[in-house]
Design a protein around this motif. Structure first.
Motif, PDB file in Angstrom:
ATOM      1  N   GLN A 234      -4.395   6.786 -16.590  1.00 35.88           N
ATOM      2  CA  GLN A 234      -3.579   7.878 -17.027  1.00 35.88           C
ATOM      3  C   GLN A 234      -2.083   7.689 -17.093  1.00 35.88           C
ATOM      4  N   GLY A 235      -1.950   8.382 -18.312  1.00 38.76           N
ATOM      5  CA  GLY A 235      -0.427   8.231 -18.807  1.00 38.76           C
ATOM      6  C   GLY A 235       0.010   6.841 -19.531  1.00 38.76           C
ATOM      7  N   GLN A 236      -0.934   5.840 -19.557  1.00 38.17           N
ATOM      8  CA  GLN A 236      -0.695   4.834 -20.373  1.00 38.17           C
ATOM      9  C   GLN A 236      -0.484   5.206 -21.834  1.00 38.17           C
ATOM     10  N   PRO A 237       0.528   4.505 -22.637  1.00 41.34           N
ATOM     11  CA  PRO A 237       0.654   4.786 -23.939  1.00 41.34           C
ATOM     12  C   PRO A 237      -0.193   3.834 -24.816  1.00 41.34           C
ATOM     13  N   ILE A 238      -0.704   4.547 -25.872  1.00 39.96           N
ATOM     14  CA  ILE A 238      -1.983   3.994 -26.537  1.00 39.96           C
ATOM     15  C   ILE A 238      -1.563   3.836 -28.058  1.00 39.96           C
ATOM     16  N   ALA A 239      -0.448   4.688 -28.474  1.00 33.41           N
ATOM     17  CA  ALA A 239       0.092   4.447 -29.823  1.00 33.41           C
ATOM     18  C   ALA A 239       1.297   5.040 -29.949  1.00 33.41           C
ATOM     19  N   LEU A 240       2.272   4.575 -30.967  1.00 32.46           N
ATOM     20  CA  LEU A 240       3.425   5.059 -31.298  1.00 32.46           C
ATOM     21  C   LEU A 240       3.587   5.679 -32.714  1.00 32.46           C
ATOM     22  N   LEU A 241       4.052   6.935 -32.576  1.00 33.42           N
ATOM     23  CA  LEU A 241       4.320   7.536 -33.931  1.00 33.42           C
ATOM     24  C   LEU A 241       5.720   7.748 -34.293  1.00 33.42           C
TER      25      LEU A 241
ATOM     26  N   SER B 295      14.854  25.196 -21.081  1.00 32.91           N
ATOM     27  CA  SER B 295      13.460  25.044 -21.129  1.00 32.91           C
ATOM     28  C   SER B 295      13.152  24.728 -22.480  1.00 32.91           C
ATOM     29  N   GLY B 296      13.699  25.271 -23.436  1.00 36.25           N
ATOM     30  CA  GLY B 296      13.547  25.143 -24.897  1.00 36.25           C
ATOM     31  C   GLY B 296      13.999  23.695 -25.571  1.00 36.25           C
ATOM     32  N   LEU B 297      15.091  23.262 -24.534  1.00 35.86           N
ATOM     33  CA  LEU B 297      15.393  21.973 -24.999  1.00 35.86           C
ATOM     34  C   LEU B 297      14.534  20.824 -24.436  1.00 35.86           C
ATOM     35  N   SER B 298      13.921  21.079 -23.162  1.00 37.54           N
ATOM     36  CA  SER B 298      13.065  20.329 -22.734  1.00 37.54           C
ATOM     37  C   SER B 298      11.372  20.239 -23.423  1.00 37.54           C
ATOM     38  N   ILE B 299      11.189  21.364 -24.026  1.00 38.26           N
ATOM     39  CA  ILE B 299      10.321  21.452 -24.690  1.00 38.26           C
ATOM     40  C   ILE B 299      10.381  20.605 -26.304  1.00 38.26           C
ATOM     41  N   ALA B 300      11.682  20.744 -26.842  1.00 35.28           N
ATOM     42  CA  ALA B 300      11.908  20.017 -27.858  1.00 35.28           C
ATOM     43  C   ALA B 300      11.898  18.444 -27.501  1.00 35.28           C
ATOM     44  N   ARG B 301      12.411  18.211 -26.358  1.00 33.01           N
ATOM     45  CA  ARG B 301      12.309  16.733 -25.793  1.00 33.01           C
ATOM     46  C   ARG B 301      10.999  16.305 -25.723  1.00 33.01           C
ATOM     47  N   ALA B 302      10.126  17.153 -25.128  1.00 32.35           N
ATOM     48  CA  ALA B 302       8.827  16.695 -24.936  1.00 32.35           C
ATOM     49  C   ALA B 302       7.998  16.579 -26.248  1.00 32.35           C
ATOM     50  N   ASN B 303       8.144  17.266 -27.145  1.00 33.56           N
ATOM     51  CA  ASN B 303       7.552  17.265 -28.422  1.00 33.56           C
ATOM     52  C   ASN B 303       8.018  15.660 -28.867  1.00 33.56           C
ATOM     53  N   LEU B 304       9.316  15.494 -28.727  1.00 34.96           N
ATOM     54  CA  LEU B 304       9.618  14.158 -29.342  1.00 34.96           C
ATOM     55  C   LEU B 304       8.899  13.187 -28.688  1.00 34.96           C
ATOM     56  N   ASP B 305       8.910  13.243 -27.243  1.00 33.39           N
ATOM     57  CA  ASP B 305       8.156  12.020 -26.570  1.00 33.39           C
ATOM     58  C   ASP B 305       6.845  12.222 -26.717  1.00 33.39           C
ATOM     59  N   ALA B 306       6.051  13.224 -27.366  1.00 38.00           N
ATOM     60  CA  ALA B 306       4.806  13.205 -27.902  1.00 38.00           C
ATOM     61  C   ALA B 306       4.462  12.394 -28.880  1.00 38.00           C
ATOM     62  N   LEU B 307       5.306  11.774 -29.714  1.00 42.32           N
ATOM     63  CA  LEU B 307       5.293  10.879 -30.673  1.00 42.32           C
ATOM     64  C   LEU B 307       4.655   9.511 -30.032  1.00 42.32           C
ATOM     65  N   GLN B 308       4.855   9.339 -28.649  1.00 40.77           N
ATOM     66  CA  GLN B 308       4.276   8.228 -28.165  1.00 40.77           C
ATOM     67  C   GLN B 308       2.995   8.687 -27.569  1.00 40.77           C
ATOM     68  N   LEU B 309       1.745   8.608 -28.062  1.00 44.91           N
ATOM     69  CA  LEU B 309       0.586   8.975 -27.457  1.00 44.91           C
ATOM     70  C   LEU B 309      -0.095   8.237 -26.557  1.00 44.91           C
ATOM     71  N   ARG B 310      -0.230   9.074 -25.336  1.00 49.52           N
ATOM     72  CA  ARG B 310      -0.690   8.494 -23.958  1.00 49.52           C
ATOM     73  C   ARG B 310      -1.940   9.102 -23.604  1.00 49.52           C
ATOM     74  N   ALA B 311      -2.448   8.504 -22.879  1.00 48.64           N
ATOM     75  CA  ALA B 311      -3.794   8.684 -22.229  1.00 48.64           C
ATOM     76  C   ALA B 311      -3.827   9.720 -21.103  1.00 48.64           C
ATOM     77  N   PRO B 312      -4.450  10.828 -21.520  1.00 45.16           N
ATOM     78  CA  PRO B 312      -4.288  12.103 -20.309  1.00 45.16           C
ATOM     79  C   PRO B 312      -4.828  11.885 -19.359  1.00 45.16           C
ATOM     80  N   VAL B 313      -6.026  11.020 -19.180  1.00 40.36           N
ATOM     81  CA  VAL B 313      -6.620  10.664 -17.887  1.00 40.36           C
ATOM     82  C   VAL B 313      -7.091   9.252 -17.876  1.00 40.36           C
ATOM     83  N   ALA B 314      -7.465   8.649 -16.784  1.00 44.93           N
ATOM     84  CA  ALA B 314      -8.128   7.343 -16.731  1.00 44.93           C
ATOM     85  C   ALA B 314      -9.647   7.264 -17.254  1.00 44.93           C
ATOM     86  N   GLY B 315      -9.839   6.341 -17.912  1.00 46.97           N
ATOM     87  CA  GLY B 315     -11.329   6.202 -18.547  1.00 46.97           C
ATOM     88  C   GLY B 315     -11.611   5.295 -19.657  1.00 46.97           C
ATOM     89  N   GLN B 316     -12.530   5.511 -20.262  1.00 44.54           N
ATOM     90  CA  GLN B 316     -12.755   4.484 -21.516  1.00 44.54           C
ATOM     91  C   GLN B 316     -12.654   5.220 -22.824  1.00 44.54           C
TER      92      GLN B 316
END
Length: 416
Positions: free
Chosen positions: A96-103, A219-240
């Motif tokens: 969970q949370g592991q990066p899988i791709a970078l955009l 809060s708006g700045l946090s959302i903007a930063r989260a959107n920027l951080d979303a360019l790094q795709l992460r696994a939402p849960v652990a699994g295959q």
């Protein structure tokens, strides 16, 4: 010489009467033996004849279930961008949370920086306003203190001059000026205190609004930063990880699905059930399935009431251990138990039920030469038998093959 013998012949009337009698007998025989519109002759080898028996009715239905992961979480690109780097491969087990791709998205990065600068400027402006309000509050407090001090001096002066004015040692004009100054100082202090209370109330409301605005901007700045951080795709849960087929250099749109993560080691079954059983299938009902020479237990965990192609779907979850080495998409045979076994009068299950709905059936006569339509009432059914509630007796023989073409007949003549 011999005598001539005269031959007696039937009269025309007698011949007509005899011909009419023969025709009448023929018509009666044809009416008796000819098939009527409500009957039909069929070969005994073209139908299935079954016997009504007494036995134990096992209230179950067979299911063909498909193996699917117990939990599937889909991965979508929150923000669009160009794939710069692949960090894992399809089929890998991820945490969970592991990066899988970078955009990368230059426009999003620039807009986020501009948003951050704007928010910081607005926050600095609000800090300046808060400082100005604080200074105003201090100035008001200082003015009240000075007015209170002036009032105290005026009061002491008034109290000193009052007895002296009564004895004539202080002129009336001087005492009148002292009294007027004392009253002015008192009214001035009261006005300043009212003004200070009003300013304090307004300043408190203004500060609260500014703080709320600051939090909203943060809060708006946090959302903007989260959107920027979303360019790094992460696994939402652990699994295959599965279905992850993006490539370096590929452009992804916002919200585009890029893969999914299946729960590791846990599976469920999805099965289609005939719509006839929609009212009888309940949550937590038990099911059993055989796999690899072992019996496994499962239960109904979800019912999808939407009917498509005459079936609705249910989810079955294993109770306890589940079979090893089963693969996603694999099909398995299961038996869903609807009720407890009970003694009953039974007729073998057949295609006739689709034509009659369990309301009537063809019963073979004792001589086996024909089958007569009879009203019956049938109850529960499984893949092998149907429960008989009314209309049949043990030992009677019935037709259980399809009734296609016979539905409007009341009797079938069986030929060898």
């Amino acid at each position: 010489m011999d005598a001539v013998v005269e031959t007696r012949k039937l009269s025309t009337r007698a011949k007509a009467a005899l011909g009419g009698a023969v025709a009448l007998i023929g018509a009666l025989l044809f009416w008796w033996f000819a098939p009527s519109g409500s009957s039909q002759t069929v070969g005994a080898d073209q139908v299935t004849i079954s016997t009504v028996t007494r036995g134990t009715f096992d209230d179950f239905i067979p299911l063909r279930a498909r193996v699917t992961p117990l939990l599937t979480v889909y991965i979508d690109a929150v923000e669009g961008g160009r794939v710069e780097k692949m960090l894992v491969e399809d089929g890998a087990t991820v945490a969970q949370g592991q990066p899988i791709a970078l955009l990368s998205n230059a426009e999003l990065q620039l807009s986020t920086l501009a948003r951050q600068t704007e928010v910081e400027q607005q926050i600095n402006n609000m800090r300046s306003q808060e400082l100005a309000l604080a200074q105003t509050r201090l100035a008001n407090e200082r003015a009240v203190l000075e007015a209170d001090l002036a009032l105290d001096k005026a009061r002491r002066q008034y109290e000193r001059e009052k007895p002296l004015a009564g004895k004539g040692f202080v002129t009336a004009k001087q005492f009148s000026d002292t009294e007027a100054d004392y009253r002015y100082r008192a009214r001035n202090l009261a006005a300043l205190r009212r003004s200070q209370a009003t300013d304090a109330r307004l300043q408190t409301s203004q500060l609260s609004q500014q703080q709320a605005a600051a939090q909203s901007m943060q809060s708006g700045l946090s959302i903007a930063r989260a959107n920027l951080d979303a360019l790094q795709l992460r696994a939402p849960v652990a699994g295959q990880l599965s279905g992850f087929s993006v490539q370096v250099g590929q452009s992804l749109q916002r919200g585009e699905r890029v893969g999914q993560i299946d729960s590791p080691g846990r599976n469920k079954l999805i099965a289609g059930v005939d719509e006839f059983y929609l009212g009888r299938v309940q949550l937590q009902q038990r099911a059993g399935l055989d796999f690899g020479g072992k019996r496994y237990a499962a239960k109904v965990t979800k019912i999808y009431p939407q009917v498509q192609n005459g079936q609705f779907q249910v989810d079955l979850q294993f109770v306890g251990a589940e079979p090893a080495n089963i693969q996603r998409g694999q099909t398995m045979q299961a038996r869903l138990t609807l009720g407890d076994p009970a003694p009953a009068l039974l007729v073998p299950n057949g295609a006739f039920y689709n034509e009659t709905g369990g309301n009537w059936i063809f019963v073979v006569t004792p001589d086996g030469g024909s089958a007569v339509k009879r009203q019956v009432r049938l109850g529960r059914r499984n893949s092998e038998f149907i429960e008989v509630l009314e209309g049949l007796e043990a030992g009677e023989k019935v037709l259980t093959s399809p009734y296609t073409g016979y539905a409007d007949k009341t009797r079938l003549d069986l030929t060898k």
